[in-house]
Design a protein around this motif. Sequence first.
Motif, mmCIF file in Angstrom:
data_model
loop_
_atom_site.group_PDB
_atom_site.id
_atom_site.type_symbol
_atom_site.label_atom_id
_atom_site.label_comp_id
_atom_site.label_asym_id
_atom_site.label_seq_id
_atom_site.Cartn_x
_atom_site.Cartn_y
_atom_site.Cartn_z
ATOM 1 N N LYS A 410 0.844 -1.198 0.000
ATOM 2 C CA LYS A 410 0.000 0.000 0.000
ATOM 3 C C LYS A 410 0.879 1.246 0.000
ATOM 4 O O LYS A 410 1.949 1.268 0.626
ATOM 5 C CB LYS A 410 -0.918 0.034 1.224
ATOM 6 C CG LYS A 410 -1.986 -1.051 1.238
ATOM 7 C CD LYS A 410 -2.996 -0.864 0.134
ATOM 8 C CE LYS A 410 -4.020 -1.987 0.119
ATOM 9 N NZ LYS A 410 -4.974 -1.847 -1.016
ATOM 10 N N HIS A 412 0.301 5.463 0.568
ATOM 11 C CA HIS A 412 -0.560 6.602 0.899
ATOM 12 C C HIS A 412 0.271 7.877 0.840
ATOM 13 O O HIS A 412 1.423 7.895 1.295
ATOM 14 C CB HIS A 412 -1.155 6.464 2.302
ATOM 15 C CG HIS A 412 -2.290 5.485 2.396
ATOM 16 N ND1 HIS A 412 -3.450 5.775 3.070
ATOM 17 C CD2 HIS A 412 -2.448 4.234 1.901
ATOM 18 C CE1 HIS A 412 -4.276 4.736 2.998
ATOM 19 N NE2 HIS A 412 -3.677 3.787 2.290
ATOM 20 N N GLU A 413 -0.335 8.921 0.301
ATOM 21 C CA GLU A 413 0.374 10.193 0.285
ATOM 22 C C GLU A 413 0.366 10.802 1.689
ATOM 23 O O GLU A 413 -0.594 10.636 2.453
ATOM 24 C CB GLU A 413 -0.258 11.164 -0.709
ATOM 25 C CG GLU A 413 0.571 12.424 -0.902
ATOM 26 C CD GLU A 413 0.195 13.229 -2.129
ATOM 27 O OE1 GLU A 413 0.843 14.259 -2.377
ATOM 28 O OE2 GLU A 413 -0.749 12.826 -2.850
ATOM 29 N N VAL A 424 -0.849 11.327 7.340
ATOM 30 C CA VAL A 424 -1.123 10.410 6.230
ATOM 31 C C VAL A 424 -2.558 10.605 5.747
ATOM 32 O O VAL A 424 -3.500 10.602 6.554
ATOM 33 C CB VAL A 424 -0.920 8.949 6.688
ATOM 34 C CG1 VAL A 424 -1.161 7.989 5.525
ATOM 35 C CG2 VAL A 424 0.477 8.762 7.268
ATOM 36 N N TYR A 427 -6.942 7.656 2.348
ATOM 37 C CA TYR A 427 -7.202 6.741 1.236
ATOM 38 C C TYR A 427 -5.929 6.494 0.429
ATOM 39 O O TYR A 427 -5.048 7.356 0.325
ATOM 40 C CB TYR A 427 -8.302 7.294 0.329
ATOM 41 C CG TYR A 427 -9.653 7.350 0.997
ATOM 42 C CD1 TYR A 427 -10.473 6.223 1.053
ATOM 43 C CD2 TYR A 427 -10.104 8.518 1.593
ATOM 44 C CE1 TYR A 427 -11.716 6.274 1.675
ATOM 45 C CE2 TYR A 427 -11.346 8.582 2.212
ATOM 46 C CZ TYR A 427 -12.146 7.456 2.256
ATOM 47 O OH TYR A 427 -13.372 7.505 2.877
ATOM 48 N N GLU A 428 -5.872 5.324 -0.167
ATOM 49 C CA GLU A 428 -4.711 4.883 -0.934
ATOM 50 C C GLU A 428 -4.415 5.833 -2.095
ATOM 51 O O GLU A 428 -5.309 6.365 -2.739
ATOM 52 C CB GLU A 428 -4.967 3.473 -1.453
ATOM 53 C CG GLU A 428 -3.811 2.830 -2.178
ATOM 54 C CD GLU A 428 -4.108 1.396 -2.582
ATOM 55 O OE1 GLU A 428 -3.193 0.738 -3.099
ATOM 56 O OE2 GLU A 428 -5.260 0.944 -2.393
ATOM 57 N N TYR A 429 -3.128 6.000 -2.368
ATOM 58 C CA TYR A 429 -2.693 6.858 -3.473
ATOM 59 C C TYR A 429 -2.931 6.176 -4.810
ATOM 60 O O TYR A 429 -2.741 4.969 -4.973
ATOM 61 C CB TYR A 429 -1.206 7.181 -3.327
ATOM 62 C CG TYR A 429 -0.632 7.943 -4.503
ATOM 63 C CD1 TYR A 429 -0.903 9.294 -4.674
ATOM 64 C CD2 TYR A 429 0.154 7.296 -5.459
ATOM 65 C CE1 TYR A 429 -0.383 10.001 -5.759
ATOM 66 C CE2 TYR A 429 0.680 7.993 -6.543
ATOM 67 C CZ TYR A 429 0.411 9.336 -6.687
ATOM 68 O OH TYR A 429 0.910 10.026 -7.756
ATOM 69 N N GLN A 505 -10.014 14.462 -1.698
ATOM 70 C CA GLN A 505 -9.233 13.363 -2.257
ATOM 71 C C GLN A 505 -10.103 12.491 -3.152
ATOM 72 O O GLN A 505 -11.157 11.995 -2.729
ATOM 73 C CB GLN A 505 -8.616 12.510 -1.132
ATOM 74 C CG GLN A 505 -7.700 11.411 -1.652
ATOM 75 C CD GLN A 505 -7.043 10.601 -0.530
ATOM 76 O OE1 GLN A 505 -7.422 10.708 0.644
ATOM 77 N NE2 GLN A 505 -6.058 9.792 -0.894
#
Length: 532
Positions: A410, A412-413, A424, A427-429, A505
Motif C-alpha cells: 500500500k 498513501h500520500e 497520512v 485513502y490509498e494513493y 481526495q
Amino acid sequence: MFRKLIIIITTLILITSCSSNKISKFDTQKWETVPNRTPSIHDPSIVVDEKDGEKTYYIFGTHISQAKSLDLTNWQVPKRNNGYVNMHDNIIFGNTRENLKETFEWAGYDDADSKNGYNLWAPDVLFNPHFEWKDGTKGAYMYYYSASSTWRRSAIGLMVSPDIEGPYRYAGTVIYSGFTKEDATDGSERNINYKNTHIPELINSGQLSEFNEKWVRKLGKEYNTDYAPNAIDPALVWDKDGKLWMVYGSWSGGIFLLEIDPNTGHPIYPKEDSTTDDGRTIDRYFGIKIAGGYHKSGEGPYIVYHPGSDYYYLYVTYGGLASDGGYNMRVFRSEEITGPYVDAKGNRPLFQASDINDLYGIKVMGNYYLDGMRSAYKSPGHNSVLIDADRNFLVFHTRYNNQGEQFNLKIHEMKMNDKGWFVVLPYEYNSEYKLETVDLNEVVGTYSIVNHGISTSGNMLETKTLELKENGKISGEYNGTWEKKDDFIHFRIDDIDYSGVIYNQQINKKRFKIVFSLVGDDNTTIFGSKDN
C-alpha cells in the motif's frame, strides 16, 4: 629503522588485502515482468532509480519479493521469480546457497526456524556512488538483507550489483546477533559461540577492542536480548552532511544505528563502548541505541530526512505482524540523525523492563475502515518513506479484516502539518486520481472519523461521527472547536490540540471525499472522511 619497516610492511599488507577483497564487475540481467496492480510484498522498501530523466520506483521486500513502477500505481513484478524460486540461479541472489554461504553458516537456511528452507527478510536497497569496484570504478546498488534462524540468532548481509535489477554479488556479512561467549545452541545443534562469527576477526584487526560481557548472560551461555539487538530489518539513509548510516533491529535490545563506510558498504564499528551526550548507549559493535530495549515490540525501523522541516523521522512498527497482532507504525523525530528521537509529547523511546511501549510514539494508523475503502486495513506496518520532489509517500504492507493472512503493498500520500509532523491521507494513493484544495464553506458537515489512539490491538477501531459546524464548533461523538487556514486544519478536543491537513481526495474514478488527517499532541492520529 626496523620499526619503520614493520609499519610499512603492515600497511602494504592491509592495502593488498583491501584491494583483493574488492569485487569485480559482472554482467546483469533485466527482469522479465508481468503487470500486477496489487503486489503481495511484505516489509516493502522503496528506492528510486533515475536514468535519462525517467524515474522508476522499485520495491524490495521479504522472501525475495520485488516490483517496479513508473507511477507508484501500475506495478510490474518479475515473471515466475518472486519468492524462493529458482534459488540456484535467483534473479537477486544468483546461486543463493553458494553466494550466501558465509551468512548461512550462521543463520537463514535449513536451520531451526528456517529448517528445510530459507528465511531471507526485509531487505533495503540504495545506490551508493562511492562504492569502489576492483577495476577502480565507482558506483553500485547495495542490497542489505536479513537472514534469521530464531527470534534472536540472525545476521545482516550485503550484496552489490552494477544494476538495480541484479543479480547481486555477496560482499560480506556485516552484523551478527544471537551469539554466546561459551559453546551453546539455539534451536538446532549449531554452535552459537561468538567465535563462529566475524567478531574475533574484528578484534584481531583492531576494529573492536574486545568481547563485550554485556552481550551475554547466564555465565556466557545465553545472548542478552534485554541489551543486544536482533540483527534484522536494515535500512540505509544518507544524512544531510553526506554520511551513510544503517538503522536496524527488531524487538530484543532495541533499534541501533551504525555509520557505514561508503567505499565498502561495511559498518564503521565504534570499537569502544561509550555514551551519547544525552546518555544513550553506544555499543562497540552494534552502534548507537536510538529506541527500544528489554524485548519490547518494535521492528522495521526506517529513518528519513526532510529538508523542509530539517528533521530526521524515525519510523518503528509495534505489535505482531499477523492479522490479529495489532501491527502499527509509530513515528519520532530528531534534529540529528543520531538522536535523541522524540514523539509529540517529547518522550524518548528508550525502554526499561517496566515500560509500556504503547505510551511512546505517534501512532500513524491502526486497524480501520472508512467509506470508500475496498477493504478494512488490519496490521498495517513495516514501512519505508519516499520523498519525491515536493511529495511524500508512506509505503507499507497491510492485511485485511476477515481475509486471513493475505497482505498487499500500500502507498498513501503524506503531507506535513504546520508543526513539522507527517500526516497520512486516509485513502490509498493513485497517480490517476486528483487531490484538490477545499474551500472554507465546504468544510462544514458531518464526518466519519477514526481515532487511532495509542494502543496496540488486534481489534478493529470504531468508526465514529462528528460534525464541523459553521461557527467553529465540533459536536457529535466529540466536542470541541475547529479552525482552518489554507490547507491546514486544527481541532481542540478535551484539551488536546490536533494539527493536520484537509483536502478533497479522489478515491475512485467517480468519487471524491473531503478528508482530514490530524496528529494530536497526545500521540494520536485522527482520520476523517466527509459523509456524502
